[in-house]
Scaffold this motif. Structure first.
Motif, PDB file in Angstrom:
ATOM      1  N   GLU A  51      53.473 -81.435  -7.474  1.00 38.61           N
ATOM      2  CA  GLU A  51      54.467 -82.115  -6.710  1.00 38.61           C
ATOM      3  C   GLU A  51      55.330 -83.067  -7.337  1.00 38.61           C
ATOM      4  O   GLU A  51      54.666 -83.821  -8.452  1.00 38.61           O
ATOM      5  CB  GLU A  51      53.605 -82.973  -5.400  1.00 38.61           C
ATOM      6  CG  GLU A  51      53.004 -82.029  -4.365  1.00 38.61           C
ATOM      7  CD  GLU A  51      52.664 -83.063  -3.075  1.00 38.61           C
ATOM      8  OE1 GLU A  51      53.207 -84.075  -2.919  1.00 38.61           O
ATOM      9  OE2 GLU A  51      51.992 -82.334  -2.302  1.00 38.61           O
ATOM     10  N   ARG A  62      58.738 -79.792  -6.067  1.00 40.11           N
ATOM     11  CA  ARG A  62      57.580 -79.301  -7.151  1.00 40.11           C
ATOM     12  C   ARG A  62      58.248 -79.341  -8.628  1.00 40.11           C
ATOM     13  O   ARG A  62      59.388 -79.026  -8.917  1.00 40.11           O
ATOM     14  CB  ARG A  62      57.331 -77.829  -6.806  1.00 40.11           C
ATOM     15  CG  ARG A  62      57.090 -77.436  -5.476  1.00 40.11           C
ATOM     16  CD  ARG A  62      55.550 -77.989  -5.251  1.00 40.11           C
ATOM     17  NE  ARG A  62      55.213 -77.565  -3.668  1.00 40.11           N
ATOM     18  CZ  ARG A  62      55.089 -78.471  -2.738  1.00 40.11           C
ATOM     19  NH1 ARG A  62      55.570 -79.483  -2.938  1.00 40.11           N
ATOM     20  NH2 ARG A  62      54.807 -77.978  -1.717  1.00 40.11           N
ATOM     21  N   GLU A  83      56.972 -70.525  -6.773  1.00 41.47           N
ATOM     22  CA  GLU A  83      56.538 -71.029  -7.885  1.00 41.47           C
ATOM     23  C   GLU A  83      56.430 -70.062  -9.047  1.00 41.47           C
ATOM     24  O   GLU A  83      56.453 -70.260 -10.153  1.00 41.47           O
ATOM     25  CB  GLU A  83      55.154 -71.600  -7.635  1.00 41.47           C
ATOM     26  CG  GLU A  83      55.307 -73.173  -6.821  1.00 41.47           C
ATOM     27  CD  GLU A  83      55.262 -73.048  -5.179  1.00 41.47           C
ATOM     28  OE1 GLU A  83      54.973 -71.925  -4.933  1.00 41.47           O
ATOM     29  OE2 GLU A  83      55.148 -73.973  -4.669  1.00 41.47           O
TER      30      GLU A  83
END
Length: 192
Positions: A51, A62, A83
Motif C-alpha cells: 500500500e 499501491r 498489479e
C-alpha cells in the motif's frame, strides 16, 4: 492510473523520477524518502505490491516494484491499475533499457537521462500506459536515433562551411587580386 515512476539505487539516491500528478519539490523528496524506506526494508522473497505511503495517497494507492541488482523500479498507481500488469510493464521497461544500453546499469541512467526519459515516454504518457510491445518501442527509439543523426549532419554543415572558408586562405587571395585601373579615379586624385 500511474501517479509516479521512481527509480533509485540501494542507497536511496534517485536515478529517475517522473511524477504524473503535481507535487511540490519538497513533497517529491518526501515521497522518495518514504517510498525508499517502505521498499528497502522488505525481503526479496515477499510480494512486490504494498500500500502507498501517506503522501502518495494512502490506501487507494499501491507501490508496485521490482529490485534488479542495485536499482529499485517503483510504480505508484491507483487501485484501477492491475498489479500484475504493472509488474509486466516494469519488466518491459527494464528489458527495453537493457537492449538500448546493452546490459543497462546505474551509470546508463545517470549519463543518458534524456534517452531514458524518451524510452519511458514511449511506455507511459500522462500516467497512462501507451505501449507494452518491446519491439514497437525499440523501433520508435531507433527511428528517433536516426532522426538525431540526420539533424547532427545538418547542424554540422555551418562548421564544415567555416572550415572550407578557412582552408581557402582568403587573406592571400585578396592580396593576389589584381584590380584594373579605373579611368575616373585618376581624375579624382588630381581634383584635390
Amino acid at each position: 492510473m500511474i501517479k509516479a515512476i521512481l527509480v533509485f539505487n540501494n542507497h536511496g539516491k534517485p536515478r529517475l523520477l517522473k511524477f504524473y500528478q503535481h507535487y511540490s519539490e519538497e513533497q517529491q523528496q518526501q515521497i522518495v524518502r518514504e517510498t525508499f524506506q517502505l521498499v528497502s526494508k522488505r525481503d526479496d522473497n515477499v510480494c512486490n505490491f504494498l500500500e502507498g505511503g501517506t503522501l502518495i495517497g494512502g490506501n487507494d494507492y499501491r507501490l508496485i516494484y521490482r529490485h534488479y541488482a542495485t536499482l529499485y523500479f517503483i510504480f505508484c498507481v491507483d487501485s484501477s491499475e492491475s498489479e500484475l500488469g504493472i509488474l509486466d510493464l516494469i519488466q518491459v521497461f527494464v528489458e527495453t533499457l537493457d537492449r538500448c544500453f546493452e546490459n543497462v546499469c546505474e551509470l546508463d541512467l545517470i549519463f543518458h537521462v534524456d534517452k531514458v526519459h524518451h524510452i519511458l515516454g514511449e511506455l507511459v504518457m500522462g500516467g497512462m500506459v501507451l505501449e507494452t510491445n518491446m519491439s514497437e518501442i525499440l523501433l520508435r527509439i531507433q527511428e528517433q536515433e536516426k532522426l538525431e543523426k540526420q539533424e547532427a549532419g545538418i547542424s554540422a554543415a555551418p562548421a564544415r562551411a567555416v572550415s572550407a572558408v578557412k582552408s581557402m586562405n582568403l587573406p592571400q587571395q585578396i592580396k593576389d587580386l589584381k584590380l584594373p585601373d579605373l579611368p575616373g579615379l585618376s581624375n579624382l586624385k588630381n581634383a584635390f
